[in-house]
Design an enzyme around this catalytic site. Structure first.
Site, mmCIF file in Angstrom:
data_model
loop_
_atom_site.group_PDB
_atom_site.id
_atom_site.type_symbol
_atom_site.label_atom_id
_atom_site.label_comp_id
_atom_site.label_asym_id
_atom_site.label_seq_id
_atom_site.Cartn_x
_atom_site.Cartn_y
_atom_site.Cartn_z
ATOM 1 N N PHE B 117 0.846 -1.185 0.000
ATOM 2 C CA PHE B 117 0.000 0.000 0.000
ATOM 3 C C PHE B 117 0.881 1.233 0.000
ATOM 4 O O PHE B 117 2.073 1.166 0.339
ATOM 5 C CB PHE B 117 -0.923 -0.010 1.233
ATOM 6 N N GLN B 231 -7.468 15.027 2.844
ATOM 7 C CA GLN B 231 -6.779 14.106 1.941
ATOM 8 C C GLN B 231 -7.523 13.918 0.628
ATOM 9 O O GLN B 231 -8.716 13.612 0.611
ATOM 10 C CB GLN B 231 -6.617 12.747 2.593
ATOM 11 N N HIS B 233 -7.695 11.497 -2.391
ATOM 12 C CA HIS B 233 -7.306 10.169 -2.856
ATOM 13 C C HIS B 233 -6.959 10.298 -4.333
ATOM 14 O O HIS B 233 -7.740 10.862 -5.101
ATOM 15 C CB HIS B 233 -8.449 9.187 -2.663
ATOM 16 N N LEU B 243 -14.608 5.894 -5.441
ATOM 17 C CA LEU B 243 -13.244 5.489 -5.129
ATOM 18 C C LEU B 243 -12.791 4.253 -5.887
ATOM 19 O O LEU B 243 -13.490 3.252 -5.963
ATOM 20 C CB LEU B 243 -13.187 5.192 -3.625
ATOM 21 N N GLU B 246 -6.537 2.212 -3.543
ATOM 22 C CA GLU B 246 -5.086 2.248 -3.664
ATOM 23 C C GLU B 246 -4.566 0.855 -3.990
ATOM 24 O O GLU B 246 -3.473 0.695 -4.551
ATOM 25 C CB GLU B 246 -4.513 2.709 -2.321
ATOM 26 N N ARG B 288 -0.341 9.502 -0.639
ATOM 27 C CA ARG B 288 -1.462 10.086 -1.360
ATOM 28 C C ARG B 288 -1.302 11.575 -1.636
ATOM 29 O O ARG B 288 -1.703 12.058 -2.698
ATOM 30 C CB ARG B 288 -2.748 9.857 -0.576
ATOM 31 N N HIS B 356 -11.262 12.597 0.040
ATOM 32 C CA HIS B 356 -11.523 11.250 0.525
ATOM 33 C C HIS B 356 -11.595 11.158 2.040
ATOM 34 O O HIS B 356 -12.410 10.421 2.591
ATOM 35 C CB HIS B 356 -10.396 10.353 0.000
ATOM 36 N N ARG B 391 -2.540 10.982 5.780
ATOM 37 C CA ARG B 391 -2.758 9.629 6.264
ATOM 38 C C ARG B 391 -2.229 8.631 5.243
ATOM 39 O O ARG B 391 -2.404 8.787 4.044
ATOM 40 C CB ARG B 391 -4.248 9.389 6.505
#
Lengths: 246, 586, 127
Positions: B117, B231, B233, B243, B246, B288, B356, B391
């Site tokens: 990730f 954030q 995304h 979405l 990731e 991100r 996001h 994050r």
């Protein structure tokens, strides 16, 4: 580029109406809209009094189930292109009491879900420190598709048994019971059996397959229920010869 | 008004709320838990999370690596005591979920699998296909059904906290199907209501993410923390903002601009890695904020691909093969086809960065305590701060579990030790004020404003002024516009006068919450004259540790804009360094 | 307060083609029952001796009975095909991480059906 659509929407306010009535809205939709986008447009710009449930708009929260042109669907997954230049009825999910407009009362399902004990039941728990219960990909596949249920209740709206006998525990709840029965980590089949083997349990199902037809997530609850029938019968015989716990 | 007396009230029944409730019920079945949510638990937005939850379990991994990845990923704005506790507890919590039946994806030998990730040095993200949040939520919800001490109040809209005697003593909520108000008296209240990304025009978030709990605490005098850190995304579908996890990039998907070029290497994340063989913490597996910012730069250069719904780049997964995509990314494939008409097996999918997650939230500490005794907060609604200025993907699902448990244990201890009497008359008075507020809203006539109109004004101004890149001028304008919108809010009339499931009313209340929190975002961003993590200023491009290695606190000032103050960051082991996401990063 | 929409116990299957087809499928069971009775009748006749059997053959060759037998046979075919179509759902067969395709399971049913039919016809002296 736009798509014309006419929505004949069921309206019901128990404080004003004796029974439901219909209200029609003409909407010019963008090509890529879903019916939910059209309904949101109505609410934002034409009639803020329309009540309905929605959230994720990606067919995973299960909020926006409703009858669209007579079929139970997720409004966020029904392209307006499919209904171009037509007048379609938008109604709350069938077989549930109408609370207000497109909002149904779901208490019955929530109660039935609880009754089938949809959680891992084991005789002995392994301590967390000892790690995971090993489960091969093949073991996971056995029940995986039945974990996909988003509890949207389209299957209940499609089920004629549930329409006729409201005590029927119903497709989604029973499919979840099977999901746990088939999970290699679970040992609760015998405990769930009491509820599932009731007449209003799996035996009220006459395999019309309409639930699986309506399911927007391809869970195939009908398959779960037929497998449950076999498992329930087997369990009944086992209990007959005193081997119910094996 | 109905009165419900309970021991602990939890507002919000998503991953955080459910984990908290289960923790209390398991350890103290004698305590009554009121689990209050404006939606049925299965509808909570946890269900939309796709990628996975991080926790160290593989032998080549270590808690220290997870710690460093998180602190660096957060651009050193994370509170390191919180991070330390988090990485320690993460594996246990994820294992507990497995025991509760979560269908984690597996290795051939039956052990739990992990995937790579963004921003993580070693792969440690536990996943359940690409529906991890969905499975975590349903596992928790179904597990919660076995505890009779959890009393659920489904479709109860929480309006305001009840506070007296210097502590939180409950919450007022409306039963949505009848419009009746309920006064919940509790020894402790735990807020688990999620974030407020719906204040932005395009987000991956569902309609319900309107920051209700954060706003309630804020109105009650509890400050928000770091709200300016929003954030984006990197990979959302255009027009809907839906979405694409990731995990797509974790499995080897790549980002290409209009020339088919993998542009991330131009932004300090190179060198280009071989197709289908992603290298952690490099290229598409960078953090991100960096990826979203790279998009913005490509957009300025004219390298993005125009679509009817805005500029895009391509997320190319065509090299992964149908079998791999069907096994690891089935939802992604379905979403792409359904909502953008593109099959990722055959073609690259047009995407763009979409709002996001909010790193900011209610000011809490490592014990999930807010500055107000008796009030706790967990998850996206809180800012502990685990996530700092940015994050890392897959940390937030684990955060719900770790701090859900911690909040539960602390709230139980507090509740058990709570011997003071309930301030009945003070609470009654507050509850009646809430009732009056609702009556006023319902009773308005000759309205000049519409909910949709004011909402549009809010999302437009945040988009133009408080987007991925911000300047003093754009932020000042946004702050002013938000002040105006709050005044115009008084002109909203509710055309729906029914008491039964009045969504006109709920939308109006949600809009008020969003407006309040939007101000904390814009004012916080204006005051922070530096660039850090996801908060980027074109007029202050560098990170300024000397002046801004601290958290932003925003305090409610009624009709006026919030006042801004600062709070130290807890730094233990890791001193601020350079965030290196180039191929040679250690 | 909440409004319950009435469902007719007598006409619920009309107006929805899936329901109507389902009821028709279920009604085919009546013909299965009819055939079972005819079969029992025939078995009884065989047990009753040569004369009883000849009487049975004469009665069953009447135009009316032949028509009934044809309708019954078609109905049973329809019923069997409808049943085989959904049988794979009731008995999923897993091999490793894959499931056998439904067509294979349904196909196997047809094969068994044909083989058994051929065996019965062989006993009946058809070939």
């Amino acid at each position: 580029m736009s798509v014309q659509i006419e929505l004949e929407v069921l309206r019901y306010d128990p404080e004003k109406d004796q029974e439901p009535r219909y209200q029609t809205y003409s909407v010019s939709c963008q090509d890529e809209w879903m019916v939910l986008d059209a309904i949101n447009h109505v609410k934002d710009h034409m009639d803020t009094t329309l009540s309905y449930r929605w959230s994720c708009h990606m067919a995973v929260c299960g909020s926006c189930g409703m009858m669209i042109d007579g079929k139970p669907k997720l409004a966020c997954k029904a392209p307006v292109q499919d209904y171009a230049n037509r007048k379609i009825r938008i109604e709350p999910l069938a077989n549930f009491p109408i609370e207000r407009d497109l909002v149904v009362n779901q208490d019955d399902f929530m109660e039935k879900l609880r009754r089938v004990k949809p959680y891992v039941i084991r005789k002995e728990e392994k301590p967390i420190e000892e790690g995971e219960y090993k489960q091969t990909p093949a073991q996971l596949m056995k029940f995986k598709q039945f974990t996909l249920c988003i509890n949207c209740l389209c299957c209940y709206a499609a089920c004629p048994e549930y329409a006729l006998s409201s005590e029927f525990i119903g497709p989604a709840a029973l499919a979840l019971a099977h999901r746990y029965n088939a999970d290699s980590r679970d040992q609760g089949l015998a405990e769930r059996h009491k509820e599932i083997s009731k007449p209003e349990g799996v035996w009220d199902c006459s395999f019309t397959d309409t639930c699986s037809d309506a399911c927007p997530k391809h869970v195939d609850p009908a398959s779960a229920l037929q497998q449950l029938k076999i498992a329930t019968t087997t369990q009944w015989y086992k209990e007959l010869i005193g081997m119910g716990d094996k | 008004m109905e009165l419900i007396k309970t021991d602990i009230a939890i507002v919000g029944a998503g991953g955080a709320g459910l984990r908290t409730a289960i923790a209390i019920a398991e350890s103290n079945p004698d305590l009554k838990v009121a689990l209050i949510s404006k939606v049925y638990p299965m509808r909570s937005h946890t269900c939309a999370a796709e990628g996975g939850a991080a926790g160290v379990i593989k032998p080549d991994d270590s808690l220290e690596l997870h710690f460093n990845d998180t602190v660096g990923g957060g651009d050193w704005l994370t509170d390191q005591d919180v991070v330390e506790y988090f990485v320690n507890e993460a594996p246990k919590e994820l294992m507990q979920l497995e025991h509760w039946g979560c269908p984690w994806s597996r290795m051939p030998d039956g052990s739990v699998n992990v995937r790579p990730f963004g921003g993580m040095k070693i792969k440690r993200t536990w996943f359940a296909a690409d529906k991890s949040g969905f499975h975590i939520l349903h596992t928790l919800f179904q597990t919660s059904l076995q505890f009779p001490s959890i009393e659920r109040y489904d479709e109860f809209y929480s309006l305001d906290l009840l506070t007296a005697d210097g502590r939180c003593q409950g919450v007022v909520a409306m039963e949505m199907k009848s419009g009746r108000l309920f006064q919940f008296q509790a020894k402790a209240v735990i807020l688990c209501t999620g974030g407020a990304s719906r204040m932005f025009k395009f987000s991956t978030n569902g309609a319900i993410k309107t920051g209700d709990g954060t706003a309630m605490a804020y109105r009650a005098g509890v400050p928000t923390k770091d709200m300016e850190f929003v954030q984006y995304h990197p990979t959302g579908l255009l027009s809907t903002g839906i979405l694409l996890t990731e995990g797509c990039r974790g499995e080897g998907g790549v980002l290409r601009n209009k020339d088919g070029y993998r542009y991330l290497q131009d932004y300090g994340m190179g060198p280009e890695t071989p197709l289908g063989q992603p290298v952690l913490k490099t290229m598409e597996l960078g953090p991100r904020d960096r990826l979203s910012q790279a998009f913005w730069h490509e957009q300025q250069k004219g390298n993005t691909i125009p679509t009817p719904w805005g500029d895009s780049v391509h997320l190319d997964m065509t090299h992964l093969g149908e079998k791999h995509i069907n096994e690891r990314l089935p939802l992604v494939r379905e979403l792409s086809i359904l909502y953008s008409g593109v099959d990722p097996v055959k073609e690259p999918v047009p995407i763009c960065p979409v709002v996001h997650y909010m790193m900011g939230g209610i000011h809490t500490n490592i014990d999930a305590e807010t500055p107000m005794p008796g009030l706790y907060a967990v998850g996206e609604t809180a800012c502990a701060s685990l996530n700092g200025a940015n994050r890392l993907g897959s940390n937030s699902l684990t955060e719900l579990l770790v701090f859900g448990k911690r909040a539960a244990m602390n709230a139980v201890e507090y509740a058990k030790g709570q011997t003071s009497t309930v301030s009945e008359s003070a609470l009654k008075e507050q509850a009646e004020k809430v009732q009056a507020k609702i009556r006023e809203l319902m009773g308005r006539s000759n309205g000049t404003e519409s909910i949709a109109g004011i909402r549009r004004g809010m999302t437009d101004t945040l988009e133009s002024g408080a987007g991925i890149y911000r300047t003093e001028d754009t932020l000042k304008e946004t702050c002013a516009t938000l002040g105006e919108l709050r005044k115009r809010y008084a002109g909203i009339e509710l055309h729906d006068k029914s008491n039964v499931f009045n969504t006109d009313l709920f939308q109006a209340l949600e809009l008020e919450n969003l407006l309040l929190l939007a101000q904390t975002v814009a004012e916080g961003a204006l005051a922070r004259k530096e660039s850090r993590g996801s908060h980027q200023r074109l007029d202050y491009e560098a990170r300024d540790d000397e002046n801004f290695l601290k958290h932003t606190l925003a305090y409610y000032q009624g009709e006026d804009a919030p006042s801004i103050d600062y709070h130290d960051v807890i730094i233990t082991k890791s001193q601020p360094g350079v965030r290196d996401y180039s191929g040679g990063a250690k | 307060m909440a409004y319950v929409r009435p469902v007719s116990k007598t006409t619920w299957y009309l107006g929805n083609s899936s329901y109507t087809i389902h009821v028709i499928n279920e009604l085919m069971a009546i013909f299965v029952a009819i055939f079972s009775l005819i079969l029992l009748w025939g078995i009884g006749a065989v047990a009753g001796g040569e004369q009883a059997y000849q009487a049975f053959l004469a009665q069953i060759s009447s135009p009316g009975m032949v028509t009934l037998l044809w309708i019954t046979t078609i109905a049973i075919f329809y019923h069997a095909i409808a049943w085989f179509k959904v049988t794979p759902k009731a008995m999923p067969i897993q091999k490793g991480e894959e499931f056998l395709p439904g067509s294979l399971i349904a196909g196997a049913h047809y094969v068994v059906w044909i083989v058994l039919t051929l065996i019965v016809l062989a006993f009946a002296g058809v070939f």
